[in-house]
Write a protein that holds these residues in place. Structure first.
Motif, PDB file in Angstrom:
ATOM      1  N   ASN A 183      -5.254 -13.819  11.832  1.00  0.00           N
ATOM      2  CA  ASN A 183      -4.483 -12.597  11.997  1.00  0.00           C
ATOM      3  C   ASN A 183      -4.482 -11.719  10.576  1.00  0.00           C
ATOM      4  O   ASN A 183      -3.620 -12.371   9.691  1.00  0.00           O
ATOM      5  CB  ASN A 183      -2.967 -12.782  12.407  1.00  0.00           C
ATOM      6  N   PHE A 184      -5.476 -10.869  10.392  1.00  0.00           N
ATOM      7  CA  PHE A 184      -5.268 -10.237   9.138  1.00  0.00           C
ATOM      8  C   PHE A 184      -4.148  -9.094   8.873  1.00  0.00           C
ATOM      9  O   PHE A 184      -3.978  -8.241   9.734  1.00  0.00           O
ATOM     10  CB  PHE A 184      -6.773  -9.763   8.866  1.00  0.00           C
ATOM     11  N   ARG A 185      -3.585  -9.219   7.755  1.00  0.00           N
ATOM     12  CA  ARG A 185      -2.826  -7.928   7.482  1.00  0.00           C
ATOM     13  C   ARG A 185      -3.221  -7.351   6.145  1.00  0.00           C
ATOM     14  O   ARG A 185      -3.237  -7.986   5.189  1.00  0.00           O
ATOM     15  CB  ARG A 185      -1.198  -8.491   7.337  1.00  0.00           C
ATOM     16  N   PHE A 186      -3.448  -6.115   6.287  1.00  0.00           N
ATOM     17  CA  PHE A 186      -3.912  -5.364   4.991  1.00  0.00           C
ATOM     18  C   PHE A 186      -2.928  -4.561   4.435  1.00  0.00           C
ATOM     19  O   PHE A 186      -2.161  -3.784   5.260  1.00  0.00           O
ATOM     20  CB  PHE A 186      -5.328  -4.452   5.511  1.00  0.00           C
ATOM     21  N   THR A 187      -3.092  -4.652   3.424  1.00  0.00           N
ATOM     22  CA  THR A 187      -2.284  -3.330   2.399  1.00  0.00           C
ATOM     23  C   THR A 187      -3.059  -2.709   1.499  1.00  0.00           C
ATOM     24  O   THR A 187      -4.103  -3.292   1.058  1.00  0.00           O
ATOM     25  CB  THR A 187      -1.336  -4.271   1.529  1.00  0.00           C
ATOM     26  N   ILE A 188      -2.716  -1.612   1.227  1.00  0.00           N
ATOM     27  CA  ILE A 188      -3.502  -0.691   0.193  1.00  0.00           C
ATOM     28  C   ILE A 188      -2.658  -0.132  -0.611  1.00  0.00           C
ATOM     29  O   ILE A 188      -1.539   0.454  -0.476  1.00  0.00           O
ATOM     30  CB  ILE A 188      -4.438   0.302   0.734  1.00  0.00           C
ATOM     31  N   THR A 189      -2.763  -0.259  -2.040  1.00  0.00           N
ATOM     32  CA  THR A 189      -1.883   0.320  -3.072  1.00  0.00           C
ATOM     33  C   THR A 189      -2.798   1.471  -3.787  1.00  0.00           C
ATOM     34  O   THR A 189      -3.917   1.277  -4.228  1.00  0.00           O
ATOM     35  CB  THR A 189      -1.734  -0.928  -4.180  1.00  0.00           C
ATOM     36  N   THR A 190      -2.209   2.393  -3.685  1.00  0.00           N
ATOM     37  CA  THR A 190      -2.820   3.796  -4.226  1.00  0.00           C
ATOM     38  C   THR A 190      -1.870   4.819  -5.025  1.00  0.00           C
ATOM     39  O   THR A 190      -0.825   4.792  -4.800  1.00  0.00           O
ATOM     40  CB  THR A 190      -3.436   4.373  -2.998  1.00  0.00           C
ATOM     41  N   MET A 207      -3.795  -0.531   8.313  1.00  0.00           N
ATOM     42  CA  MET A 207      -3.079  -1.264   7.240  1.00  0.00           C
ATOM     43  C   MET A 207      -1.558  -1.420   7.594  1.00  0.00           C
ATOM     44  O   MET A 207      -0.923  -0.640   7.942  1.00  0.00           O
ATOM     45  CB  MET A 207      -3.057  -0.259   5.968  1.00  0.00           C
ATOM     46  N   HIS A 208      -1.315  -2.560   7.573  1.00  0.00           N
ATOM     47  CA  HIS A 208       0.062  -3.106   7.790  1.00  0.00           C
ATOM     48  C   HIS A 208       1.129  -2.614   6.702  1.00  0.00           C
ATOM     49  O   HIS A 208       2.144  -2.515   6.970  1.00  0.00           O
ATOM     50  CB  HIS A 208       0.038  -4.765   7.503  1.00  0.00           C
ATOM     51  N   ASN A 209       0.859  -2.139   5.665  1.00  0.00           N
ATOM     52  CA  ASN A 209       1.698  -1.905   4.459  1.00  0.00           C
ATOM     53  C   ASN A 209       0.755  -0.873   3.390  1.00  0.00           C
ATOM     54  O   ASN A 209      -0.356  -1.371   3.095  1.00  0.00           O
ATOM     55  CB  ASN A 209       2.095  -3.038   3.843  1.00  0.00           C
ATOM     56  N   VAL A 210       1.489  -0.098   2.943  1.00  0.00           N
ATOM     57  CA  VAL A 210       0.977   0.930   1.892  1.00  0.00           C
ATOM     58  C   VAL A 210       1.736   0.947   1.005  1.00  0.00           C
ATOM     59  O   VAL A 210       3.049   1.184   1.129  1.00  0.00           O
ATOM     60  CB  VAL A 210       0.444   2.249   2.547  1.00  0.00           C
ATOM     61  N   VAL A 211       1.279   0.829  -0.273  1.00  0.00           N
ATOM     62  CA  VAL A 211       2.089   1.194  -1.605  1.00  0.00           C
ATOM     63  C   VAL A 211       1.588   2.332  -2.388  1.00  0.00           C
ATOM     64  O   VAL A 211       0.415   2.452  -2.616  1.00  0.00           O
ATOM     65  CB  VAL A 211       2.043  -0.299  -2.546  1.00  0.00           C
TER      66      VAL A 211
END
Lengths: 455, 51
Positions: A183-190, A207-211
């Motif tokens: 189970n992949f969880r993706f985050t992107i930090t932008t 995306m599971h989370n965004v920073v």
């Protein structure tokens, strides 16, 4: 071990090894501070005498009855029983389950404090190829053993500068989920500069989370977060970041700032972010060598402690009065459902369960080590080649760090950031002192908030 | 009158028996990237059970 402190009129006692938090009155606070475990059934005359100027013997005995009951129940003056749990039994390293994927070693901002050297990480500017990115996913799956939840953080530099590869990576990883039971969880930090309707929609769907990076007040942000042309970035990104937060229903994201010696009054920046309408906030201390003008140094600590306490009081007030409530990452401690003690003692997992991959496919223990060739542990083509560093990091925990032995905060920081320790002290077992002091204050404030926010 | 209000149970001791599954979020994947925020994370097992 017991840690007691007073903050904003509250008396708080943390029983370190059970994790119990006690909101106490001044009498109980004073009696607890006068005691030395193990506790006897009867209170000694010495203690009665010591406190006799302020309290009667009956008052002291009454509170001692409560203290004794908590101690017998394992909620006060409890002992450390965890050390054997994390001693390596067979030398086997844990599976890799989380990856910081540096899809872009390039950035469209020029932030003064950037540990990534404005995106280049002490190397040349580069974008990750699709081949390297998909190879990194294969590496993660192949090294994850029976871990089901795998995490990939698209990081940089600025990952939106290579968004095509981000999408290819997500698509490829999703296609592997069923086959390998992952189970992949993706985050992107932008930094938000390149956010638009199209990529926001994709991010929200995948995306599971965004920073989202923003430092707070316009003048504070623009002093350090500059465009390539030297202008400020606040006006350039604010509307986009707010749109992103709203489009995620104000959940599963953080607006994330950095505070430096330029804004020791950083509480104003946290509150500014909240007042702008961001609900999920995180503002972190910059970590830098002392000779940098923006570096936080020991001389700044008293001022920073005051700021944390001021922020904690306002944060608790907003929660109590349900007035513009927001969440601040440093104060988010779930007293009943936090991580297990094994996780707390083992730390961040850098180099073991967590790795960073560069655009060239080089593997480092974490994003902060990237570019420090002595910490390179392998590459995507050949896999892990330097097990020595991994083994060293795997053996690193709160029991291998001298300063953690009598520290009350060790179950909340896991022994601190090993990269900061390695980079600034030359030893992953010697935590960065300013970071430790700030961590301790953060924990105290978080516990204060739990006591002061009301139910 | 009680002098001590205890906010939580002995969570650390209770977590010791069943912990260490390794499925929870890595701390630097949340929001920090520069400090270690293990204590701010959630337990994957608890989240799963509450769903």
């Amino acid at each position: 071990m017991v840690h007691s402190f007073e903050m904003n009129g509250k008396y708080i006692v943390l029983d370190v090894y059970s994790g119990c938090v006690h909101d106490v009155d001044k009498l109980a606070f004073d009696v607890m501070n006068a005691l030395t475990p193990p506790l006897a059934e009867e209170l000694s005359d010495d203690i009665l005498q010591k406190l006799s100027a302020e309290y009667s013997a009956d008052e002291i005995r009454e509170v001692y009855t409560e203290i004794l009951a908590l101690s017998r129940a394992g909620q006060l003056f409890s002992e450390d029983t965890y050390k054997e749990m994390i001693l390596p039994s067979d030398g086997e390293l844990p599976p890799v389950k989380a990856m910081c994927l540096h899809v872009a070693h390039d950035c469209n901002l020029r932030c003064k404090y950037c540990f990534a050297d404005d995106g280049a990480y002490q190397g040349s500017r580069a974008l990750m190829s699709e081949e390297i990115a998909l190879g990194a996913v294969d590496f993660l799956v192949a090294n994850s053993a029976n871990r089901r939840n795998l995490e990939i953080d698209f990081f940089g530099g600025e990952p939106l500068m290579n968004f095509g590869v981000v999408k290819k990576t997500v698509e490829y990883a999703r296609a592997l989920e069923k086959k390998f039971d992952k189970n992949f969880r993706f985050t992107i930090t932008t930094n938000g500069v390149l956010l638009n309707d199209e990529n926001m929609k994709y991010i929200n769907e995948n995306m599971h989370n965004v920073v989202l990076s923003l430092d707070g007040r316009k003048d504070v942000n623009d002093r350090v977060r500059k465009t390539a042309g030297g202008g400020g970035s606040y006006d350039l990104v604010l509307k986009k970041l707010l749109t992103m937060a709203e489009s995620r229903n104000q959940d599963n994201y953080y607006v994330r700032g950095t505070y430096t010696a330029y804004n020791l009054d950083f509480a104003a920046d946290v509150l500014h972010l909240a007042d702008l309408g961001f609900v999920q906030t995180s503002v972190e201390p910059a970590v830098a060598a002392d000779d940098k003008e923006y570096a936080l140094r020991e001389e700044h600590l008293p001022r920073l402690f005051d700021e944390y306490e001021r922020l904690a009081a306002e944060y608790a007030r907003r929660m109590r009065e349900k007035d513009d409530e927001f969440r601040f990452f440093h104060f988010m401690i779930d007293l009943e459902q936090g991580p297990c003690v094994i996780k707390r003692l083992s730390g961040c997992g850098a180099g073991c369960e967590y790795v960073a991959v560069t655009p060239e496919g080089d593997i480092y223990p974490c994003h902060q080590f990237v570019g420090m060739i002595e910490y390179k542990i392998g590459d995507i083509e050949n896999g892990i080649q330097n097990e020595e560093i991994r083994t060293k990091l795997n053996g690193c925990n709160v029991y291998t760090k001298d300063v953690c032995s009598d520290c009350f905060a060790k179950f909340y920081c896991g022994g601190g950031c090993v990269a900061n320790a390695g980079i600034y002290n030359g030893d992953v077992n010697v935590p960065h002192k300013v970071s430790c002091e700030l961590q301790k204050k953060r924990v105290e404030c978080a516990l204060y908030v739990e006591c002061a926010r009301g139910s | 009158m009680g002098h001590i209000k205890t906010l939580n149970s002995a969570v650390l001791k209770e977590s010791a028996s069943e912990g260490g599954c390794g499925e929870c979020q890595t701390s630097c994947q949340s929001a920090c990237k520069t400090s270690c925020t293990v204590g701010n994370q959630g337990c994957e097992r608890v989240q799963k059970e509450s769903k």
